[in-house]
Design an enzyme around this catalytic site. Sequence first.
Site, short mmCIF file in Angstrom:
data_model
loop_
_atom_site.label_atom_id
_atom_site.label_comp_id
_atom_site.label_asym_id
_atom_site.label_seq_id
_atom_site.Cartn_x
_atom_site.Cartn_y
_atom_site.Cartn_z
N ASN A 1 8.11 -1.49 4.77
CA ASN A 1 7.64 -0.25 4.14
C ASN A 1 7.84 0.89 5.14
O ASN A 1 7.09 1.00 6.10
CB ASN A 1 6.16 -0.42 3.77
CG ASN A 1 5.53 0.87 3.26
OD1 ASN A 1 6.24 1.83 2.94
ND2 ASN A 1 4.21 0.90 3.20
N TRP A 2 8.85 1.70 4.89
CA TRP A 2 9.19 2.75 5.86
C TRP A 2 8.26 3.96 5.76
O TRP A 2 8.30 4.84 6.61
CB TRP A 2 10.64 3.23 5.65
CG TRP A 2 11.68 2.17 5.80
CD1 TRP A 2 11.49 0.85 6.11
CD2 TRP A 2 13.09 2.34 5.65
NE1 TRP A 2 12.69 0.19 6.14
CE2 TRP A 2 13.69 1.09 5.86
CE3 TRP A 2 13.91 3.43 5.34
CZ2 TRP A 2 15.07 0.89 5.79
CZ3 TRP A 2 15.29 3.24 5.26
CH2 TRP A 2 15.85 1.99 5.49
N LYS A 3 7.49 4.02 4.69
CA LYS A 3 6.61 5.18 4.45
C LYS A 3 7.44 6.47 4.48
O LYS A 3 8.60 6.45 4.10
CB LYS A 3 5.47 5.18 5.46
CG LYS A 3 4.78 3.80 5.53
CD LYS A 3 3.50 3.79 6.29
CE LYS A 3 2.96 2.36 6.31
NZ LYS A 3 1.66 2.25 6.96
N HIS B 1 -1.00 0.57 -2.42
CA HIS B 1 -1.09 0.68 -0.96
C HIS B 1 -2.29 1.55 -0.56
O HIS B 1 -2.58 2.54 -1.23
CB HIS B 1 0.21 1.26 -0.40
CG HIS B 1 0.27 1.15 1.10
ND1 HIS B 1 -0.38 2.05 1.92
CD2 HIS B 1 0.87 0.25 1.91
CE1 HIS B 1 -0.16 1.69 3.18
NE2 HIS B 1 0.59 0.60 3.20
N GLU C 1 -2.72 3.75 1.59
CA GLU C 1 -2.45 5.19 1.78
C GLU C 1 -2.40 5.92 0.44
O GLU C 1 -2.80 7.08 0.34
CB GLU C 1 -1.15 5.38 2.58
CG GLU C 1 -1.37 5.05 4.05
CD GLU C 1 -0.16 4.50 4.77
OE1 GLU C 1 0.97 4.70 4.30
OE2 GLU C 1 -0.36 3.84 5.81
N GLU D 1 -3.52 -6.59 2.70
CA GLU D 1 -3.40 -5.63 3.80
C GLU D 1 -4.77 -5.06 4.18
O GLU D 1 -5.22 -4.06 3.59
CB GLU D 1 -2.50 -4.47 3.38
CG GLU D 1 -1.07 -4.85 3.14
CD GLU D 1 -0.13 -3.71 3.50
OE1 GLU D 1 0.74 -3.93 4.35
OE2 GLU D 1 -0.30 -2.60 2.98
N GLY E 1 -1.53 0.24 10.73
CA GLY E 1 -1.21 1.33 11.65
C GLY E 1 -2.14 1.41 12.86
O GLY E 1 -2.07 2.38 13.62
N SER F 1 -0.11 -3.93 10.97
CA SER F 1 0.27 -4.07 12.38
C SER F 1 1.03 -5.36 12.70
O SER F 1 0.83 -5.98 13.75
CB SER F 1 -0.96 -3.94 13.29
OG SER F 1 -1.50 -2.64 13.18
N GLY G 1 5.11 -2.28 8.31
CA GLY G 1 5.27 -0.83 8.31
C GLY G 1 6.11 -0.40 9.50
O GLY G 1 7.34 -0.53 9.51
P1 PGA Z 1 1.91 -1.15 9.77
O1 PGA Z 1 1.86 -0.77 8.21
O2 PGA Z 1 2.73 -2.40 9.89
O3 PGA Z 1 2.53 0.03 10.43
O4 PGA Z 1 0.48 -1.39 10.18
C1 PGA Z 1 1.76 -1.76 7.23
C2 PGA Z 1 1.68 -1.16 5.86
O5 PGA Z 1 1.09 -0.08 5.71
O6 PGA Z 1 2.20 -1.72 4.88
#
Ligand code: PGA
Length: 269
Positions: free
Chosen positions: A9-11, A92, A94, A173, A179, A219, A240
Amino acid sequence: MRETIVAGNWKMNTTIADAMAIVGGVLRRNDEFGRVKVIFLPPSIWLVPIKERYRSAMLGAQNIYSHLRGPYTGELSVEMLHAIAKYVLVGHSERRTVFGEDHALINAKLKTVLQANLRPILAVGEEAKLNIGKKEKRDILALVKKSELGRSLVSATRGLSHSQWSKMVLAYEPVWAIGSGQAASGNYANSIIGALRAMVVQLANDKVATNIPILYGGSVSRYTAPDFAQFENIDGVLVGNASLRVAEFSNIIETFALARARRKNENSA
Ligand code: PGA
């Protein structure tokens, strides 16, 4: 044997040049790992150019809207994704926290994705670590069921048929791990994923629960991936930050490919 999936997931990151370099680099390094399904979730604007250049890349969208068309400025419809992406990330954290998506919207999005014959990757996770200590499986299940984690799984999937359930991918998650650089331990993730799978037995049925891939996310790095790959119940990872680096993402894919190969040998021995 269930699917093994490593999704990136590149966001809201990358330029078009980065996007091409990541997908090209990962595909070049990993064509021998056909056993693992690798899914890229780039910003939507890169989906078409990536698909044009890399036909074999498996792509997903980070977000869609629950309506098919109409006056929804800035939104993307599942109808626009056909032939380009097969997967859509839904729920997700976010999207939930930054964009205020509630259970009803997530449920509507999930159904829209399924009706369009795309596969949702439904993300669920708790805000604060659950105190599972050395509890027994059934006590962990009870704890998960009454937590926001359990409740969000129930409300996101309300009204799904068994055949719709069978197209889903779940991503566990924990919000506190996303993050933060503080991944959950493999043991913790394995216990919670076990409880989520037990919930799927109740929400759908045994067959769906046995076959549904459940990933861990939060993470994940080249250093933490082996801790998750050792558990048969953890079917892969949603990555991520580390998915933006070719060598690191490839290393994570390789970790899961090797774990899967080892398990297959053990099962056939
Ligand atoms: P991260 O993000 O690996 O940077 O913690 C994971 C995600 O939000 O899917």
